[in-house]
Write a protein that holds these residues in place. Structure first.
Motif, PDB file in Angstrom:
ATOM      1  N   ALA A  76       0.853  -1.185   0.000  1.00 14.07           N
ATOM      2  CA  ALA A  76       0.000   0.000   0.000  1.00 14.07           C
ATOM      3  C   ALA A  76       0.889   1.234   0.000  1.00 14.07           C
ATOM      4  N   ASP A  77       0.364   2.316  -0.563  1.00 16.11           N
ATOM      5  CA  ASP A  77       1.099   3.569  -0.497  1.00 16.11           C
ATOM      6  C   ASP A  77       1.106   4.121   0.919  1.00 16.11           C
ATOM      7  N   LEU A  78       0.025   3.874   1.646  1.00 14.99           N
ATOM      8  CA  LEU A  78      -0.092   4.502   2.958  1.00 14.99           C
ATOM      9  C   LEU A  78      -0.893   3.641   3.918  1.00 14.99           C
ATOM     10  N   TYR A  79      -0.375   3.536   5.145  1.00 17.25           N
ATOM     11  CA  TYR A  79      -1.143   3.067   6.300  1.00 17.25           C
ATOM     12  C   TYR A  79      -1.304   4.278   7.220  1.00 17.25           C
ATOM     13  N   LEU A  80      -2.468   4.475   7.768  1.00 19.34           N
ATOM     14  CA  LEU A  80      -2.743   5.626   8.636  1.00 19.34           C
ATOM     15  C   LEU A  80      -3.527   5.162   9.851  1.00 19.34           C
ATOM     16  N   GLU A  81      -2.964   5.344  11.035  1.00 18.73           N
ATOM     17  CA  GLU A  81      -3.670   4.995  12.268  1.00 18.73           C
ATOM     18  C   GLU A  81      -3.184   5.882  13.411  1.00 18.73           C
ATOM     19  N   GLY A  82      -3.754   5.668  14.585  1.00 19.37           N
ATOM     20  CA  GLY A  82      -3.330   6.379  15.776  1.00 19.37           C
ATOM     21  C   GLY A  82      -1.919   5.975  16.184  1.00 19.37           C
ATOM     22  N   SER A  83      -1.276   6.836  16.977  1.00 18.70           N
ATOM     23  CA  SER A  83       0.127   6.608  17.325  1.00 18.70           C
ATOM     24  C   SER A  83       0.341   5.333  18.134  1.00 18.70           C
ATOM     25  N   ASP A  84      -0.721   4.771  18.732  1.00 15.09           N
ATOM     26  CA  ASP A  84      -0.571   3.516  19.467  1.00 15.09           C
ATOM     27  C   ASP A  84      -0.302   2.337  18.541  1.00 15.09           C
ATOM     28  N   GLN A  85      -0.545   2.524  17.245  1.00 16.50           N
ATOM     29  CA  GLN A  85      -0.388   1.396  16.328  1.00 16.50           C
ATOM     30  C   GLN A  85       1.060   1.137  15.907  1.00 16.50           C
ATOM     31  N   HIS A  86       1.994   1.934  16.418  1.00 19.99           N
ATOM     32  CA  HIS A  86       3.400   1.559  16.227  1.00 19.99           C
ATOM     33  C   HIS A  86       3.660   0.199  16.874  1.00 19.99           C
ATOM     34  N   ARG A  87       2.956  -0.084  17.937  1.00 20.03           N
ATOM     35  CA  ARG A  87       3.138  -1.393  18.570  1.00 20.03           C
ATOM     36  C   ARG A  87       1.971  -2.318  18.251  1.00 20.03           C
ATOM     37  N   GLY A  88       1.067  -1.871  17.394  1.00 24.46           N
ATOM     38  CA  GLY A  88      -0.091  -2.666  17.029  1.00 24.46           C
ATOM     39  C   GLY A  88      -0.069  -3.044  15.557  1.00 24.46           C
ATOM     40  N   TRP A  89      -0.962  -2.428  14.789  1.00 23.18           N
ATOM     41  CA  TRP A  89      -1.156  -2.828  13.390  1.00 23.18           C
ATOM     42  C   TRP A  89       0.066  -2.548  12.524  1.00 23.18           C
ATOM     43  N   PHE A  90       0.697  -1.379  12.685  1.00 17.90           N
ATOM     44  CA  PHE A  90       1.910  -1.097  11.914  1.00 17.90           C
ATOM     45  C   PHE A  90       2.960  -2.178  12.187  1.00 17.90           C
ATOM     46  N   HIS A  91       3.038  -2.558  13.435  1.00 21.23           N
ATOM     47  CA  HIS A  91       4.046  -3.505  13.916  1.00 21.23           C
ATOM     48  C   HIS A  91       3.800  -4.905  13.345  1.00 21.23           C
ATOM     49  N   SER A  92       2.578  -5.399  13.527  1.00 17.98           N
ATOM     50  CA  SER A  92       2.280  -6.757  13.057  1.00 17.98           C
ATOM     51  C   SER A  92       2.295  -6.835  11.536  1.00 17.98           C
ATOM     52  N   SER A  93       1.866  -5.774  10.863  1.00 14.47           N
ATOM     53  CA  SER A  93       1.891  -5.755   9.397  1.00 14.47           C
ATOM     54  C   SER A  93       3.330  -5.754   8.882  1.00 14.47           C
ATOM     55  N   LEU A  94       4.184  -5.013   9.567  1.00 14.13           N
ATOM     56  CA  LEU A  94       5.596  -4.975   9.180  1.00 14.13           C
ATOM     57  C   LEU A  94       6.227  -6.362   9.274  1.00 14.13           C
ATOM     58  N   LEU A  95       5.983  -7.052  10.386  1.00 19.39           N
ATOM     59  CA  LEU A  95       6.608  -8.361  10.584  1.00 19.39           C
ATOM     60  C   LEU A  95       6.088  -9.385   9.587  1.00 19.39           C
ATOM     61  N   THR A  96       4.771  -9.417   9.377  1.00 15.52           N
ATOM     62  CA  THR A  96       4.231 -10.398   8.427  1.00 15.52           C
ATOM     63  C   THR A  96       4.630 -10.050   6.992  1.00 15.52           C
ATOM     64  N   GLY A  97       4.661  -8.758   6.670  1.00 11.96           N
ATOM     65  CA  GLY A  97       5.075  -8.364   5.327  1.00 11.96           C
ATOM     66  C   GLY A  97       6.505  -8.766   5.050  1.00 11.96           C
ATOM     67  N   CYS A  98       7.397  -8.523   6.026  1.00 14.08           N
ATOM     68  CA  CYS A  98       8.806  -8.881   5.835  1.00 14.08           C
ATOM     69  C   CYS A  98       9.004 -10.391   5.814  1.00 14.08           C
ATOM     70  N   ALA A  99       8.185 -11.119   6.587  1.00 14.56           N
ATOM     71  CA  ALA A  99       8.304 -12.581   6.606  1.00 14.56           C
ATOM     72  C   ALA A  99       7.788 -13.202   5.318  1.00 14.56           C
ATOM     73  N   ILE A 100       6.710 -12.648   4.768  1.00 13.81           N
ATOM     74  CA  ILE A 100       6.072 -13.247   3.586  1.00 13.81           C
ATOM     75  C   ILE A 100       6.684 -12.742   2.284  1.00 13.81           C
ATOM     76  N   ASP A 101       6.868 -11.404   2.190  1.00 12.85           N
ATOM     77  CA  ASP A 101       7.301 -10.809   0.928  1.00 12.85           C
ATOM     78  C   ASP A 101       8.699 -10.204   0.978  1.00 12.85           C
ATOM     79  N   GLY A 102       9.284 -10.160   2.162  1.00 12.07           N
ATOM     80  CA  GLY A 102      10.624  -9.614   2.269  1.00 12.07           C
ATOM     81  C   GLY A 102      10.695  -8.112   2.418  1.00 12.07           C
ATOM     82  N   HIS A 103       9.538  -7.456   2.558  1.00 13.09           N
ATOM     83  CA  HIS A 103       9.514  -5.990   2.682  1.00 13.09           C
ATOM     84  C   HIS A 103       8.239  -5.574   3.409  1.00 13.09           C
ATOM     85  N   PRO A 104       8.196  -4.341   3.927  1.00  9.07           N
ATOM     86  CA  PRO A 104       6.969  -3.877   4.583  1.00  9.07           C
ATOM     87  C   PRO A 104       5.826  -3.807   3.582  1.00  9.07           C
ATOM     88  N   PRO A 105       4.594  -3.884   4.070  1.00  8.61           N
ATOM     89  CA  PRO A 105       3.452  -3.797   3.153  1.00  8.61           C
ATOM     90  C   PRO A 105       3.022  -2.363   2.887  1.00  8.61           C
TER      91      PRO A 105
END
Length: 951
Positions: free
Chosen positions: A570-599
């Protein structure tokens, strides 16, 4: 007798008075719902997709809100920010789809169902009730989001509980299993007794808790080794090491002691025995214990490695393991007791020293109750067992001190109750597992963070720190309402089935048709055949952060109903600042594990809403601002304007007073728009527009200002600086338009002949400005922009939201004689003159500016500028006459803020023209029209018409 009033009325029909059906009052709460229905009836979102097909793609991937409860002001902020971005991208000519989503699994919904229907429901029935509850919650939230004016694919949102997404999540897990990132292990995880399950890091918050701080003595077992470490031939008396802890309940699980290798430790003679303490804290410890003592020997921590001490009340040893995480803070002893089942550092250190999983003492059950087999405390809840443990320590002579304290402690974000670290067998994603490219998941994620653009920029360091220091990700939960982990484990070895990835795909196919119940109903023999008896079916469910964190894998890919060719980025993810440890965080890990890069390419975070005093929203405090109430009272556009007018990078203050002030700004924009529209009466763009080069100089200037502003607005939207958009538009309405241009052109607009160049030039400028303005504000004031747009004369599209930026704005040449610098000087002079006119009004010298004549005493440079306007300078200054005079002749004339300008104001001695209200010398000299000036007579329908060149 004909009075002055009668004569004035006779001329009213000769004026071009403003007229529009665009209402002065917005009445937003009444009108907005109808506009929502209009957008739905015309299938606006689908039309946008059709009209933008083939344009450059911009994808904002929606972070799914949780399907539980009515939306609050934070939800409104989030969705409005997303809507502003998506609409601004469509305005800029992108194909910017917006597919809203919902997170539907997890404990809060399951807990709600248990509260309503009871805890001991048959699992499949419970899952059905959870699905029904989430569906109902989504409908309620969806209605409010739509009412906010958010345009998206509301007919086809993605929901994590949709069968296709549940299956997609299983496939995402299979990708990670195949890559080797998933393993089963015994590790301490955050555990909530009320949830009865492990918690993700993002599900833990900190709050104050009262605890018992105790100092506990562990008697030495290896006395000879301890003596040798301190350079003694033998210990002169019994010895013990003293630890300090705030968790007495962990003492029954103690299996080791930790000492820092570089600290200096002391043997202290306190009378009956020797105490082992860190040297720097001997005095404070003895004071706390109520003892006096003498240091008889010291030793470095590394000399104490592996010396055995005895558990205070159980028949087992506690060896010393060196550990650099030990601290010597005031209040402690410099020695840490280690319970590997209940602390991550403890666990790691004990494992590194050869302790097997089977060796780890883990007496606390999932409910928080000690197992019945635990001596002395079996069957007791750990919090209630604390005083009994303290009493036991006192009984055996091991309690050195006991002090109640209040400190910050981990709590469950749902139940607001204390949580513990608890070692359980769970499924993990390994942060330090090496992938095929030779990099660990942690390394990939950190590289991905560096490649991501952050708004605000500080988010990058925050997420980097979280990833750099986080433990392995525990992805398993022990609940009913969640996507299953479809594994089969060998009953003998505990290992995964060798065909696990293949079997997971078979499970995914079933789930895609029947939902998650397909796995829970599945008999192993259906997939395993004759070997089914050798395997155990796993019934754990996935962490809900895995649900939302893998949506890039199945929602964004082309094979999904909402997928696209851009793939999982995606070009952009937008959420509240608490999502650095939430959705941004889990999406980053799964994206890097599956595709080798953030989503994602960009991350944007916004702050939390607070009241005007900076306090969190709370029903008990009474400071909650409900978006539904704001929409019913003021309208969604006021809420949207408040979001745009607030610096979202920090806390966002909102209150009734703040929203009322926002409504005042809204009225300025609305009234400016109404003036523009009302003065387009009788104007047909295709017939009446004047070419830019033929327009009067002032009209060229305002169109040029609009063109410059449009470029800045486009850039501000591109960079997500919505506060700048708000300030720029409001400033343009207040300064250039309301404070200058619109006042100046009123005379020309009202008094010149209807089809004159002077009037049509102004109308062309007004038309082009309002065309542009309606688009500038459309991403923010969507309802009002639509209303403005449909009142603009000429051919209209079906919606301003289908438009792109207006392209009809001309621009002044850089070498124009009346260019940007010229008009900036004129505007400065006018503002200075306005102040002197206001002073004259205040002292009753004049009633209004048209009753005044002014003399401008100017230096040569300013004279050369103002003289270009000739007699039309008076129209710019809104006075009946203006005279330019040398600055040297100013005498007692009023000074101004401008260098080279002084102003003298005098009341005009002449009569007022009843048509244009200017005081002119020739009023009363015309036999046919004794109440008019000669200019107005020429502007009557039968007249020759006034010629204007500049203003």
């Amino acid at each position: 007798m004909i009075t002055t009033a009668d004569r004035t009325m006779d001329y009213k029909h000769t004026l071009n008075l403003p007229e529009t059906e665009f209402p002065m009052r917005g009445m937003l709460p009444k009108r907005e719902p109808g506009r929502v229905s209009q957008w739905q009836d015309m299938k606006l979102y689908q039309r946008l997709r059709e009209e933008r097909a083939g344009k450059p793609l911009f994808v904002l991937h929606d972070g799914p809100p949780y399907a539980n409860g009515s939306i609050h002001i934070g939800h409104a902020v989030n969705k409005i920010l997303k809507d502003i971005i998506v609409k601004s991208k469509n305005l800029a000519g992108f194909d910017a789809p917006y597919v809203p989503g919902w997170d539907c699994h997890g404990l809060p919904i399951e807990h709600k169902v248990e509260t309503t229907h009871g805890k001991h429901l048959e699992p499949e029935k419970a899952r059905g009730l959870c699905r029904d509850y989430a569906t109902a919650q989504i409908e309620t939230q969806l209605t409010d989001f739509v009412r906010l004016g958010v345009v998206g694919d509301w007919d086809n949102p993605y929901r994590s509980m949709d069968y296709v997404n549940e299956a997609g999540e299983i496939r995402a897990l299979a990708d990670m299993v195949k890559a080797g990132y998933v393993f089963k292990g015994l590790k301490p995880v955050n555990w909530c007794f009320d949830c009865g399950s492990a918690l993700a890091e993002a599900e833990v918050e900190y709050a104050d808790k009262k605890s018992d701080a105790i100092d506990v003595a562990f008697p030495v077992e290896d006395a000879d080794k301890l003596a040798a470490a301190f350079g003694l031939s033998e210990l002169p008396k019994p010895a013990a090491v003293v630890i300090w802890t705030t968790t007495p309940w962990t003492i029954p699980a103690n299996q080791a002691l930790n000492i820092h290798p570089e600290f200096t430790y002391a043997l202290v003679d306190v009378g009956e025995r020797l105490l082992l303490l860190v040297e720097d804290l001997v005095a404070s410890c003895l004071e706390r214990f109520g003892l006096e003592g003498e240091v008889i020997a010291t030793a470095k921590g590394d000399s104490l490695d592996l010396i055995n001490f005895r558990h205070p009340f159980y028949e087992r040893l506690s060896p010393v393991y060196l550990a650099e995480y030990v601290e010597a803070e005031v209040g402690s002893t410099g020695i840490v007791h280690s319970a590997p089942a209940y602390g991550m550092d403890d666990f790691v250190t004990c494992r590194e020293h050869g302790m097997s999983f089977d060796d780890i003492e883990s007496p606390v059950q999932g409910s928080g109750v000690y197992s019945d087999e635990l001596p002395f405390f079996g069957g007791q809840m750990i919090w209630k067992a604390n005083p009994h443990i303290i009493e036991k320590l006192r009984e055996v002579g091991a309690l050195m001190a006991h002090t109640p304290i209040k400190h910050s402690y981990m709590h469950c974000w749902r139940h607001k109750t204390p949580v513990i670290y608890r070692a359980t067998a769970q499924w993990f994603v390994g942060m330090d597992v090496t992938g095929k490219d030779g990099k660990t998941l942690r390394e990939r994620a950190l590289e991905g963070i560096e490649a991501t653009e952050f708004t605000p920029a500080w988010g990058q360091a925050r997420l980097h720190s979280m990833i750099a220091n986080r433990p392995d990700w525990c992805i398993s939960r022990q609940r009913n309402w969640g996507v299953p982990i479809p594994f089969f484990l060998d009953k003998a070895s505990g290992e995964l089935h060798p065909r696990t990835v293949e079997l997971m795909e078979e499970a995914a196919k079933r789930v895609e048709k029947e939902g998650i119940d397909a796995w829970f109903r599945l008999e192993p023999a259906e997939l395993l055949g004759e070997e089914a008896d050798n395997y155990e079916k796993v019934t754990d469910t996935l962490d809900v952060w895995f649900d939302s964190g893998t949506t890039h894998r199945h929602v964004l890919r082309g094979s999904h109903p909402h997928g696209h060719d851009q793939g999982p980025i995606a070009d952009l993810y937008l959420e509240g600042s608490d999502q650095h440890r939430g959705w941004f965080h889990s999406s980053l890990l799964t994206g890097c594990a599956i595709d080798g890069h953030p989503p994602y390419r960009q991350l944007l975070t916004h702050g939390f809403t607070v009241d005007a005093q900076g306090r969190k929203m709370s029903k008990s405090v009474g400071n909650v601002v409900a978006p539904q109430t704001v929409m019913d009272k003021l309208g969604a556009d006021i809420l949207r304007l408040w979001v745009a007018s607030t610096d979202y990078s920090g806390e966002m203050a909102v209150s009734d007073e703040i929203l009322t002030r926002t409504a005042d700004v809204y009225r300025r924009i609305r009234n400016t728009s109404r003036f523009l529209l009302s003065n387009l009466n009788g104007f047909e763009p295709e017939r009446d527009q004047v070419a830019f080069e033929d327009m009067l100089a002032l009209d060229q200037w305002v169109v040029d200002r609009a063109a410059q502003l449009q470029a800045r607005i486009d850039k501000a939207y591109e960079e997500y600086r919505f506060l700048d958009v708000y300030q720029q538009v409001h400033g343009f309405c207040a300064r250039e338009l309301g404070g200058f241009y619109l006042d100046v052109i009123k005379d020309r607009q009202y008094t010149t002949q209807a089809d004159s160049l002077a009037r049509r030039s102004a109308q062309t400028a007004l038309y082009q400005v309002v065309e542009a303005l309606s688009r500038w504000v459309a991403p923010i004031l969507s309802f009002t922009a639509e209303e403005i747009y449909e009142h603009i004369p000429g051919k209209r599209g079906d919606s301003v939201l289908l438009e792109t930026y207006y392209t009809g704005l001309g621009m002044l040449d850089a070498d124009a004689s009346m260019g940007r610098d010229f008009w900036e000087q004129v505007l400065d002079v006018k503002q200075a003159v306005n102040k002197r006119l206001e002073d004259a009004r205040n002292v009753k010298l004049i009633k209004g500016s048209l009753a005044a004549e002014v003399t401008l005493f100017v230096d040569d440079s300013l004279r050369a500028t103002l003289a270009k306007l000739g007699d039309e300078l008076r129209f710019v200054m809104l006075t009946s006459d203006v005279t330019l005079a040398p600055l040297a002749e100013a005498g007692s004339a009023e000074t101004t803020e401008l260098d080279g300008l002084k102003v003298a104001v005098a009341a005009s001695p002449h009569q007022k023209c009843e048509r244009c209200w200017h005081h002119r010398e020739d009023v009363g000299t015309h036999a046919d029209h004794p109440d008019l000036c000669g200019r107005c007579i020429s502007n009557l329908p039968e007249g020759s018409g006034e010629v204007r060149h500049y203003a």
